[in-house]
Design an enzyme around this catalytic site. Structure first.
Site, PDB file in Angstrom:
ATOM      1  N   CYS A 114       5.832 -32.506  23.707  1.00 21.79           N
ATOM      2  CA  CYS A 114       6.272 -32.520  22.312  1.00 21.79           C
ATOM      3  C   CYS A 114       5.175 -32.927  21.342  1.00 21.79           C
ATOM      4  O   CYS A 114       5.321 -32.753  20.131  1.00 21.79           O
ATOM      5  CB  CYS A 114       7.472 -33.446  22.165  1.00 21.79           C
ATOM      6  N   HIS A 255       8.169 -35.763  15.214  1.00 18.67           N
ATOM      7  CA  HIS A 255       8.723 -34.764  16.131  1.00 18.67           C
ATOM      8  C   HIS A 255      10.235 -34.847  16.082  1.00 18.67           C
ATOM      9  O   HIS A 255      10.824 -35.930  16.171  1.00 18.67           O
ATOM     10  CB  HIS A 255       8.204 -35.023  17.547  1.00 18.67           C
ATOM     11  N   ASN A 285      15.909 -29.711  19.029  1.00 18.35           N
ATOM     12  CA  ASN A 285      14.597 -30.171  19.481  1.00 18.35           C
ATOM     13  C   ASN A 285      13.833 -28.983  20.061  1.00 18.35           C
ATOM     14  O   ASN A 285      14.188 -28.464  21.114  1.00 18.35           O
ATOM     15  CB  ASN A 285      14.794 -31.273  20.530  1.00 18.35           C
TER      16      ASN A 285
END
Length: 328
Positions: A114, A255, A285
């Protein structure tokens, strides 16, 4: 002295939307359960053929069109993904092929989970400052739902698909562009966030397939705790060593892992919620792609000279933060 600045940004998210009520018919969950725990109402799912490279191709083609960039002028493409099309060849090579960049462009993949976007732009920054390249594309492409277990309600509500891409070029104005970055890694995070099977340590077998060990695995509590502390600390480091405060930064972009994580980090830092850019509620996500997708969605609000702190945390564990001054 040269610096690297972002001169264009574009993203692609699939049209298909999986909302919480629909997801509740697939797994034992509810809209209230998902919203309370992760703050996600819907996520985008890629339903077409091909893998992450297809999403990356769409984002890069859009970037080239919107910036009026000749594909022959792009010298390097850095692709960040944690779910590549294949173990090899690289997803970046496939994106180059699908966008007509191959004539003068080299490419490679970055696996920083990520944190892939902030790592990718730092690498582009280094190449540009060294004088090796003048036009570098960083693309983050994630077809992550292809690796999500839709019988596991602890993970399947979280993830969506998408891609984001930026064009980075040199500037002699060192007050613009990527100013500073800090990164950390802790390999002890292996047990908390990983794909258990399919690699050289645990190759594919009938048993691994039957045990559903080729799907994304996550220990939510451990990831939450580490993500909050590590994104907070790395953001604080970046701000302190660049003379930044919650008052003089314009935007904070974390993030898009989980709404609770984003809120916890912002609250600990004391940042006004109006400065925190969020889109996880309707995108999900998207791992490495989440920050560029979020920046692209809000680019109508960003102004040249805006001071932006980016931070990310992902599998590894790997995490960090960057200080970016918007140049568009």
């Amino acid at each position: 002295m040269l610096n690297a600045k972002i001169t264009g940004i574009a993203s692609y998210v699939p049209d298909y939307v999986l909302n919480n009520d629909e997801l509740a018919h697939m797994v034992d969950t509810s809209d209230e359960w998902i919203t309370t725990r992760v703050g996600i109402k819907e996520r985008r799912i890629y339903k077409g053929e091909g893998g992450s490279s297809v999403l990356g191709i769409k984002a890069v083609n859009k970037l080239l069109a919107e910036t009026g960039t000749n594909p022959d002028d792009v010298e390097l493409l850095i692709c960040a993904t944690c779910n590549p099309d294949y173990r090899f060849p690289s997803t970046g090579s496939m994106i180059c092929h699908g966008t007509g960049l191959e004539k003068n462009c080299y490419s490679f993949d970055v696996e920083a989970a990520c944190a892939g976007f902030i790592v990718g732009i730092q690498m582009a920054n280094a190449y540009i400052k060294a004088g090796l390249y003048k036009k570098v594309i960083v693309v983050c492409a994630e077809n992550l739902t292809s690796a999500v277990d839709y019988t596991d309600r602890a993970t399947c509500p979280l993830f969506g698909d998408g891609a984001g891409a930026v064009l980075m070029e040199p500037t002699e104005d060192t007050s613009l562009g990527l100013i500073d970055s800090v990164f950390h890694v802790d390999g002890s995070g292996l047990e908390n966030l990983k794909f258990k099977a399919g690699g050289s340590a645990y190759p594919t077998t009938m048993e691994s397939v039957e045990k559903r060990e080729h799907y994304l695995y996550q220990e939510g509590r451990a990831v939450y705790k580490n993500a909050v502390m590590d994104m907070y600390n790395s953001s604080l480091t970046i701000m302190e060593r660049n003379g930044l405060t919650c008052d003089n930064i314009d935007w904070f972009v974390a993030h898009q892992a989980n709404m609770r994580i984003i809120e916890a980090v912002g609250s600990r830092m004391g940042i006004d919620p109006s400065k925190v850019l969020v889109n996880i509620d309707h995108i999900g996500n998207t791992s490495a792609a989440s920050i560029p997708i979020c920046l692209d969605e809000y680019k109508h609000k960003l102004k040249k000279g805006d001071k932006i702190v980016l931070t990310a945390f992902g599998a590894g564990f790997t995490w960090g933060a960057s200080y970016l001054v918007w140049a568009i």
